[in-house]
Structures are given as C-alpha cells and as structure tokens.
Design a protein around this motif. Structure first.
Motif, mmCIF file in Angstrom:
data_model
loop_
_atom_site.group_PDB
_atom_site.id
_atom_site.type_symbol
_atom_site.label_atom_id
_atom_site.label_comp_id
_atom_site.label_asym_id
_atom_site.label_seq_id
_atom_site.Cartn_x
_atom_site.Cartn_y
_atom_site.Cartn_z
ATOM 1 N N UNK A 183 42.906 5.974 5.968
ATOM 2 C CA UNK A 183 41.663 6.440 6.583
ATOM 3 C C UNK A 183 40.479 5.981 5.751
ATOM 4 N N UNK A 184 39.715 5.013 6.286
ATOM 5 C CA UNK A 184 38.500 4.557 5.612
ATOM 6 C C UNK A 184 38.715 4.039 4.211
ATOM 7 N N UNK A 185 39.820 3.351 3.972
ATOM 8 C CA UNK A 185 40.060 2.765 2.656
ATOM 9 C C UNK A 185 40.605 3.730 1.623
ATOM 10 N N UNK A 186 40.842 4.994 2.005
ATOM 11 C CA UNK A 186 41.384 5.971 1.064
ATOM 12 C C UNK A 186 42.893 5.760 0.922
ATOM 13 N N UNK A 187 43.555 6.653 0.218
ATOM 14 C CA UNK A 187 44.998 6.524 0.018
ATOM 15 C C UNK A 187 45.733 6.704 1.340
ATOM 16 N N UNK A 188 46.949 6.153 1.391
ATOM 17 C CA UNK A 188 47.735 6.219 2.619
ATOM 18 C C UNK A 188 48.275 7.624 2.869
ATOM 19 N N UNK A 189 48.372 7.971 4.156
ATOM 20 C CA UNK A 189 48.986 9.238 4.534
ATOM 21 C C UNK A 189 50.030 8.960 5.612
ATOM 22 N N UNK A 190 50.989 9.864 5.748
ATOM 23 C CA UNK A 190 52.043 9.728 6.750
ATOM 24 C C UNK A 190 51.717 10.633 7.923
ATOM 25 N N UNK A 191 51.723 10.057 9.132
ATOM 26 C CA UNK A 191 51.561 10.865 10.343
ATOM 27 C C UNK A 191 52.885 10.856 11.099
ATOM 28 N N UNK A 192 53.234 11.996 11.661
ATOM 29 C CA UNK A 192 54.518 12.171 12.341
ATOM 30 C C UNK A 192 54.331 12.144 13.849
ATOM 31 N N UNK A 193 55.282 11.498 14.559
ATOM 32 C CA UNK A 193 55.254 11.451 16.015
ATOM 33 C C UNK A 193 56.264 12.439 16.581
ATOM 34 N N UNK A 194 55.850 13.168 17.588
ATOM 35 C CA UNK A 194 56.753 14.035 18.339
ATOM 36 C C UNK A 194 56.626 13.692 19.822
ATOM 37 N N UNK A 195 57.759 13.410 20.442
ATOM 38 C CA UNK A 195 57.787 12.948 21.833
ATOM 39 C C UNK A 195 58.033 14.139 22.760
ATOM 40 N N UNK A 196 57.064 14.406 23.618
ATOM 41 C CA UNK A 196 57.172 15.552 24.519
ATOM 42 C C UNK A 196 58.218 15.284 25.605
ATOM 43 N N UNK A 197 58.975 16.330 25.930
ATOM 44 C CA UNK A 197 60.018 16.289 26.965
ATOM 45 C C UNK A 197 61.080 15.238 26.642
ATOM 46 N N UNK A 198 61.403 15.127 25.380
ATOM 47 C CA UNK A 198 62.412 14.163 24.957
ATOM 48 C C UNK A 198 63.811 14.707 25.217
ATOM 49 N N UNK A 199 64.642 13.972 25.960
ATOM 50 C CA UNK A 199 66.029 14.401 26.182
ATOM 51 C C UNK A 199 66.907 14.018 25.002
ATOM 52 N N UNK A 200 68.239 14.094 25.200
ATOM 53 C CA UNK A 200 69.183 13.714 24.151
ATOM 54 C C UNK A 200 68.981 12.258 23.760
ATOM 55 N N UNK A 201 68.970 11.978 22.462
ATOM 56 C CA UNK A 201 69.039 10.606 21.999
ATOM 57 C C UNK A 201 69.741 10.590 20.649
#
Length: 219
Positions: A183-201
């Motif tokens: 973000x704007x040249x600052x240190x890296x951060x981890x963002x997490x993805x969550x998939x809505x209505x995700x079935x079995x995988x």
C-alpha cells in the motif's frame, strides 16, 4: 474433443462428405437455454436434480431439463427473466458440488463448450480501511480473473469489514487463497480471499471438481 477435430481435419473427404448443406439461421426466440455441468465424480440422477432445482430456483415460469449424459444438462426457460435471475444469483451447487452454467447464444454448439469459468463474489479481508476503493477492488480482483463488479458506494469507497468483488475465474485452476499487496510503497501485507457460496472443493489442490477423498496429495 479438439484432438479428434484435428484428426478429422487431416482426413481426405469423399465427394459426399465434402458437399455442403445450407441450413436456416438459428431461431432467435426458440427458448432461453442454460447449459450446465455438475463438477462431481459420480453420475447424478438428473430427474432428482430437476425436482430439487425447481424448488430452489423458484422461477416464475416452468423450465425443462434435458439430460445430456456425463453430468451435463440443458435447462430451457420459458421467460428470459427467469434465466437471467438464475445467472445473477449464482454460483449454484448440487449436493455441495459445483454446477457450472453457461448461457447459450445463437450459433453455439455443446461440443464447443469447455465449462471452465464460474463467477463468485470474493471477499477481500485484511485491507486497510481507507484503501477499500474501486481502484483497489479492480486491481486485486483482476489478478483472479475477469472483473464483473466491485461493491462500493457512490463515492467509490466501501465502508465495511472487507471488500467484495464479483469475478469470473477459471474453474479448472487451483483457487487463490490470498495475495501480498503493498500500500503506497509501505511494507507488504497479506490479504485473504473468501469465496461466497463455495461448494465442496479439494483443499489440498484448491480445485472445485473433487474433494479431499479423491486427492492423491491428501492421502
């Protein structure tokens, strides 16, 4: 299927095979059709599927189901509004397994469909609050697939615990669990993805066409 087509292309055609046949253009209003493929190993009972989906989809008008084998089906609707509603409210699943749907257009053939795209609302967790903007949603969402929509207010900002983007992603490739962002040249951060209505995988391979019991890596 492509390999077979290539083989046929190299064959010498007989006089009958090489003669052309003119057919009338596709009928534009013959019906409103979705092609579907169920991403599961075992063969499903399409009659049962039809009964269940008619109670879940709650369409205003009736629709017909045609079993094509290999866990594929055609869904023919009487009204376009019902079809559009089903597409908009997806993704759908049956018995917790993914159902991929494709809106058939004039001139399309079932043999050409790959059923490799599915649209999800994806939650992006871990962003700084003031970075939850339209531009951020597009940048992160486009790393997953084709952006369809970014949930923001009239100012182009989303006030909430996480951002939401709707993305058409490749259903064959492993799902992405998150991203490193700066973000704007600052240190890296981890963002997490969550998939809505995700079935079995498969949580090991991150793929939607089978679960842990089918995965060699998880043995």
């Amino acid at each position: 299927m492509e390999e077979i087509s290539n083989m046929c292309a190299g064959l010498k055609l007989s006089d009958k095979e090489s003669s052309e046949i003119d057919i009338v253009p596709p009928i534009q209003n013959a019906g409103f059709i979705l092609a579907g493929k169920f991403y599961m190993k075992r063969r499903i009972n399409m009659e049962l599927v039809a009964r269940v989906l008619k109670t879940i989809w709650k369409t205003e008008w009736n629709f017909e189901v045609c079993d094509l084998g290999e866990n594929r089906a055609l869904f023919q609707f009487e009204k376009r509004d019902d079809l559009e509603k089903i597409v908009l409210l997806g993704p759908w699943s049956f018995d917790k397994y993914m159902l991929l749907l494709h809106k058939m257009e004039a001139g399309e053939s079932m043999t050409k469909l790959s059923f490799d795209k599915v649209s999800f609302w994806v939650q992006i967790h871990g962003l700084p609050m003031l970075s939850q903007t339209m531009d951020t949603g597009k940048r992160i969402g486009s790393s997953l697939g084709i952006i369809e929509k970014v949930k923001v207010d009239e100012r182009g900002f989303y006030l909430g615990e996480y951002m939401r983007v709707r993305v058409s992603i490749d259903a064959i490739k492993p799902l992405c669990r998150g991203r490193l962002v700066r973000v704007g040249g600052s240190s890296k951060i981890w963002v997490t993805f969550r998939y809505e209505r995700m079935p079995i995988f498969n949580y090991w391979g991150g793929q939607m066409n089978h679960d842990e019991k089918d995965c060699i890596e998880g043995a």
